[in-house]
Structures are given as C-alpha cells and as structure tokens.
Design a protein around this motif. Structure first.
Motif, PDB file in Angstrom:
ATOM      1  N   ASP A  28      38.670  49.018  32.285  1.00  0.00           N
ATOM      2  CA  ASP A  28      37.217  48.833  32.360  1.00  0.00           C
ATOM      3  C   ASP A  28      36.846  48.268  33.737  1.00  0.00           C
ATOM      4  O   ASP A  28      37.023  47.080  33.996  1.00  0.00           O
ATOM      5  N   TYR A  29      36.360  49.142  34.600  1.00  0.00           N
ATOM      6  CA  TYR A  29      36.064  48.723  35.980  1.00  0.00           C
ATOM      7  C   TYR A  29      35.027  47.596  36.026  1.00  0.00           C
ATOM      8  O   TYR A  29      34.965  46.837  36.990  1.00  0.00           O
ATOM      9  N   ARG A  30      34.214  47.437  34.949  1.00  0.00           N
ATOM     10  CA  ARG A  30      33.169  46.409  34.963  1.00  0.00           C
ATOM     11  C   ARG A  30      33.739  44.998  34.897  1.00  0.00           C
ATOM     12  O   ARG A  30      33.059  44.027  35.179  1.00  0.00           O
ATOM     13  N   LYS A  31      35.023  44.922  34.513  1.00  0.00           N
ATOM     14  CA  LYS A  31      35.646  43.593  34.426  1.00  0.00           C
ATOM     15  C   LYS A  31      36.082  43.067  35.804  1.00  0.00           C
ATOM     16  O   LYS A  31      36.416  41.902  35.948  1.00  0.00           O
ATOM     17  N   ILE A  32      36.124  43.953  36.790  1.00  0.00           N
ATOM     18  CA  ILE A  32      36.581  43.520  38.124  1.00  0.00           C
ATOM     19  C   ILE A  32      35.477  42.726  38.812  1.00  0.00           C
ATOM     20  O   ILE A  32      34.334  43.185  38.881  1.00  0.00           O
ATOM     21  N   SER A  33      35.836  41.530  39.287  1.00  0.00           N
ATOM     22  CA  SER A  33      34.819  40.802  40.050  1.00  0.00           C
ATOM     23  C   SER A  33      35.279  40.672  41.499  1.00  0.00           C
ATOM     24  O   SER A  33      36.458  40.432  41.773  1.00  0.00           O
ATOM     25  N   LEU A  34      34.349  40.890  42.396  1.00  0.00           N
ATOM     26  CA  LEU A  34      34.658  40.900  43.822  1.00  0.00           C
ATOM     27  C   LEU A  34      33.669  40.000  44.537  1.00  0.00           C
ATOM     28  O   LEU A  34      32.448  40.208  44.450  1.00  0.00           O
ATOM     29  N   ARG A  35      34.203  38.947  45.187  1.00  0.00           N
ATOM     30  CA  ARG A  35      33.325  38.035  45.924  1.00  0.00           C
ATOM     31  C   ARG A  35      33.985  37.640  47.235  1.00  0.00           C
ATOM     32  O   ARG A  35      35.102  37.137  47.232  1.00  0.00           O
ATOM     33  N   ASN A  36      33.300  37.900  48.328  1.00  0.00           N
ATOM     34  CA  ASN A  36      33.790  37.533  49.679  1.00  0.00           C
ATOM     35  C   ASN A  36      35.255  37.929  49.902  1.00  0.00           C
ATOM     36  O   ASN A  36      36.047  37.130  50.395  1.00  0.00           O
ATOM     37  N   GLY A  37      35.590  39.134  49.520  1.00  0.00           N
ATOM     38  CA  GLY A  37      36.949  39.621  49.769  1.00  0.00           C
ATOM     39  C   GLY A  37      37.967  39.154  48.740  1.00  0.00           C
ATOM     40  O   GLY A  37      39.124  39.554  48.779  1.00  0.00           O
ATOM     41  N   SER A  38      37.540  38.288  47.807  1.00  0.00           N
ATOM     42  CA  SER A  38      38.467  37.854  46.757  1.00  0.00           C
ATOM     43  C   SER A  38      38.168  38.622  45.484  1.00  0.00           C
ATOM     44  O   SER A  38      37.006  38.763  45.101  1.00  0.00           O
ATOM     45  N   VAL A  39      39.231  39.094  44.856  1.00  0.00           N
ATOM     46  CA  VAL A  39      39.028  39.912  43.663  1.00  0.00           C
ATOM     47  C   VAL A  39      39.729  39.281  42.467  1.00  0.00           C
ATOM     48  O   VAL A  39      40.798  38.689  42.601  1.00  0.00           O
ATOM     49  N   LYS A  40      39.070  39.363  41.315  1.00  0.00           N
ATOM     50  CA  LYS A  40      39.689  38.924  40.058  1.00  0.00           C
ATOM     51  C   LYS A  40      39.722  40.142  39.151  1.00  0.00           C
ATOM     52  O   LYS A  40      38.695  40.793  38.941  1.00  0.00           O
ATOM     53  N   LEU A  41      40.881  40.434  38.600  1.00  0.00           N
ATOM     54  CA  LEU A  41      41.018  41.667  37.816  1.00  0.00           C
ATOM     55  C   LEU A  41      40.707  41.464  36.327  1.00  0.00           C
ATOM     56  O   LEU A  41      40.455  42.443  35.620  1.00  0.00           O
ATOM     57  N   ASN A  42      40.744  40.228  35.875  1.00  0.00           N
ATOM     58  CA  ASN A  42      40.410  39.908  34.477  1.00  0.00           C
ATOM     59  C   ASN A  42      41.089  40.836  33.460  1.00  0.00           C
ATOM     60  O   ASN A  42      40.428  41.438  32.610  1.00  0.00           O
ATOM     61  N   GLY A  43      42.394  40.972  33.609  1.00  0.00           N
ATOM     62  CA  GLY A  43      43.179  41.750  32.646  1.00  0.00           C
ATOM     63  C   GLY A  43      43.313  43.225  32.994  1.00  0.00           C
ATOM     64  O   GLY A  43      44.027  43.958  32.316  1.00  0.00           O
ATOM     65  N   CYS A  44      42.626  43.668  34.068  1.00  0.00           N
ATOM     66  CA  CYS A  44      42.712  45.082  34.477  1.00  0.00           C
ATOM     67  C   CYS A  44      43.726  45.251  35.609  1.00  0.00           C
ATOM     68  O   CYS A  44      44.260  44.283  36.126  1.00  0.00           O
ATOM     69  N   GLN A  45      43.975  46.497  35.949  1.00  0.00           N
ATOM     70  CA  GLN A  45      44.802  46.816  37.114  1.00  0.00           C
ATOM     71  C   GLN A  45      44.033  47.778  37.995  1.00  0.00           C
ATOM     72  O   GLN A  45      43.309  48.633  37.490  1.00  0.00           O
TER      73      GLN A  45
END
Ligand code: ADP
Ligand code: MG
Length: 328
Positions: A135-152
C-alpha cells in the motif's frame, strides 16, 4: 591579443564538443541491455554510462549494496537526492492511477519468484499475506527521510524512465542536440535525426520482440513500453507475467500484450506503461481521456493495435496481421 586568443580557443573548444561525431555506448544496467547513440564528444559516453550505473545501484531494491535494499531491511532511512525525487514523482503517479501503479508491490513480486528467478505459483493464502504489505499510501516521506510503515519499496517500474530523463538532461547540458537512448524498452529520442528527419522508434511485436509491429515517428519524446513478453514464466500451459495487479496480487491477464506510452517524460512514460497495462483497455482509455499529456499504443493478444487519436498520425502500423483501432 591574449584575450582574443582565449576567445578563439574557447570557441574552437565549444565547436569541437558539439561536433557531429556519432558515438555509441552499450552497457548492461537495470537488468537490461542499454544502447546510447549520440552526436557529441566521446568522454560524454563514460559520464552517461557512470550516471546510469550509479542510478541502478541507488534505485535497485535487489542490490544488497544499494540504499533502497538497506532501507527495505531497516524500514526507515534517508534517501539520496535522485531516489527522493523519483519517489515523490512516483507516489503522485500511484495516486493518480488509483494504485494500479504501486511502488510497494515487491512482497507479491517476490512470492511469484520474479526477484530470484525461482518462479512459482503461490498459494492464495501466501498472496493474501504478501498483499497486507502492499500500500503506497503507507509510505511517508519528509525532508529526504522515508518511513515504510511495514511496506517495501520497489522503483523497478520507473527507474529506467528516471535514468532516461537524467541522461537526456546530461546530454543537453553538454550541448548534444541529437541522440537516441535505448534503455531496454524505454527509449528517449533527443532532437531529430542528424539529417533533420524524425526518429522512428519501433513498437516490439509481443510474439517476437526482436521484430516490430510498427513504429512511432517523433522528436524530443520518450517512448516507453511495458510488455508481458519482457519477463514471464509458464506452468501447465498458462503464462504468468511480471506485471502484477496490486489489488489482487496476481500477474495481469487481461488480454493486453504491451503498452507503449509516448510523452515528454521518462518517469511518466514508464509509470503509465505499467499502470495502463494493469488497468486494461477500457480503464486505460478513460484515464487517458481524463488526464491527457501522453499518447498510447496498446497491443492486445487478439492482434489489435489501439492507438490514441492524439498521436495516431505519428504511428505507422507495418504488421499486416494487426488491425489498427483509433481511440478517443
Ligand atoms: P520492465 O521492467 O520490463 O520495463 P515495467 O516497467 O512494467 O517492466 O516494470 C515491471 C517491474 O515493476 C516488475 O518487474 C516489478 O518489479 C514491478 N511491478 C510489477 N507490477 C507493478 C505495479 N503494478 N506497480 C508497480 N511496480 C510493479
Ligand atoms: Mg514501467
């Protein structure tokens, strides 16, 4: 006098750097063969090839030394400038295609064995389990930092398009006005041919990809194709292709054989060639009608070539077995 000499020297240098010498560079990157032909200096070839190779490492989800691979292991981290730029563009396209393109489909792609080439038909429970991580909506991207929240993350569907865009930029910054860059299915035509006529970019025959069913005449365009024939396996007479429907977790099987997108951007072309393939003919047609900004050639298994009206004058069908259909 010294000044005048310096000016003459600089002018001569500028002339020699954009002289019309044909250069050819071939390399293997992004899991495919690439061939770059351009008219300019020889040194530029090395720069181009280095740039694409480093992008390959940077953007690959399977290269163990690459940053995205490590990101997928850790679940969060910093992205390189290029990866961040591409991810931003890609997430917008995942959104606009309502998740038909989904840059988190990797766990499902792995289940089918497309990553390690150990092809298999997974059980439906395995697919369901893998789909929970998509689920691409789970990816959070802020100032070059990314959190995948269980995704790849897997930028495989758009990496070649990004490499095409970056290569075109590199060429134009170095004064090259004429080039044809083939990044294995994603082809950038820079300017027109040296004789001033349009480039002719072939649309591969899905049944025999070294042959063409027709060609697109263009200049300053990217022609990006996703074909079921690129990577697939067969089991009990059924073909399973590497383009996955992120909603079902199944290889696409909707009668489409290939999708070619003609546009100004490699990333857009690459993303939409995959997404429209998943959508199928009807949905692809309405997506095009609503959004515009690109043209398409969709080849179907029943040997029809569906071409969007905006580019139909640029497409020439040469295979007599195919029937041409123009779509509004
Ligand atoms: P190719 O790499 O042959 O040009 P594509 O550009 O269509 O083909 O990309 C296909 C690759 O993208 C697959 O190998 C897989 O890793 C990934 N992929 C497959 N289906 C999807 C999808 N629906 N959305 C995003 N990525 C996908
Ligand atoms: Mg693609």
């Amino acid at each position: 006098m010294k000044r005048l000499l310096a000016v003459i020297f600089a002018a001569a240098l500028a002339l020699s750097s954009c002289s019309l010498v044909k250069q050819t560079v071939q390399l293997e990157a992004m899991d495919t063969f690439m061939k770059f032909e351009y008219y300019g200096s020889e040194e530029l070839g090395e720069k181009l090839s280095q740039s694409v190779k480093s992008l390959d490492k940077e953007l690959s989800a399977v290269d163990e030394n690459g940053r995205i691979y490590k990101l997928n292991q850790k679940g969060s981290g910093k992205l390189s400038y290029d990866a961040e730029k591409l991810l931003k563009e890609s997430l917008a396209l995942c959104e606009s295609t309502d998740g038909e393109l989904d840059v988190t489909v990797l766990p499902v792609v792995k289940e089918w064995g497309f990553i390690n080439q150990e092809y298999r038909v997974p059980a439906s429970t395995e697919i369901k389990k893998a789909l929970k991580k998509v689920d691409y909506r789970k990816i959070s991207l802020r100032n070059g930092s990314v959190k995948l929240n269980g995704c790849q993350l897997d930028l495989g569907a758009v990496a070649k398009g990004y490499a095409a865009d970056k290569s075109v930029k590199l060429l134009s910054e170095n004064g090259v006005e004429t080039a044809l860059l083939n990044l294995g299915g994603t082809i950038a035509a820079v300017g027109s041919k040296p004789d001033g006529t349009l480039w002719k970019v072939g649309v591969a025959d899905p049944a025999n990809p070294s042959d063409y069913v027709g060609f697109v005449s263009c200049k300053d365009k990217v022609v990006a194709t996703s074909g079921g024939y690129e990577r697939y396996f067969e089991q009990y007479g059924k073909r399973y292709i590497h383009i996955i429907d992120p909603k079902t977790g199944l290889p696409v099987d909707n009668g489409v054989a290939s999708v070619t997108i003609i546009s100004d951007s490699g990333v857009l072309g690459d993303a939409l060639s995959t997404a429209l393939f998943v959508m199928g003919l009807k949905k692809a047609q309405s997506y095009h009608r609503e959004r515009g900004g690109f043209g398409f050639v969709i080849l179907t298994e029943d040997k029809k070539a569906y071409v969007s009206r905006d580019i139909c004058a640029d497409f020439t069908l040469s295979d007599k077995d195919y029937e041409l259909k123009i779509l509004d």
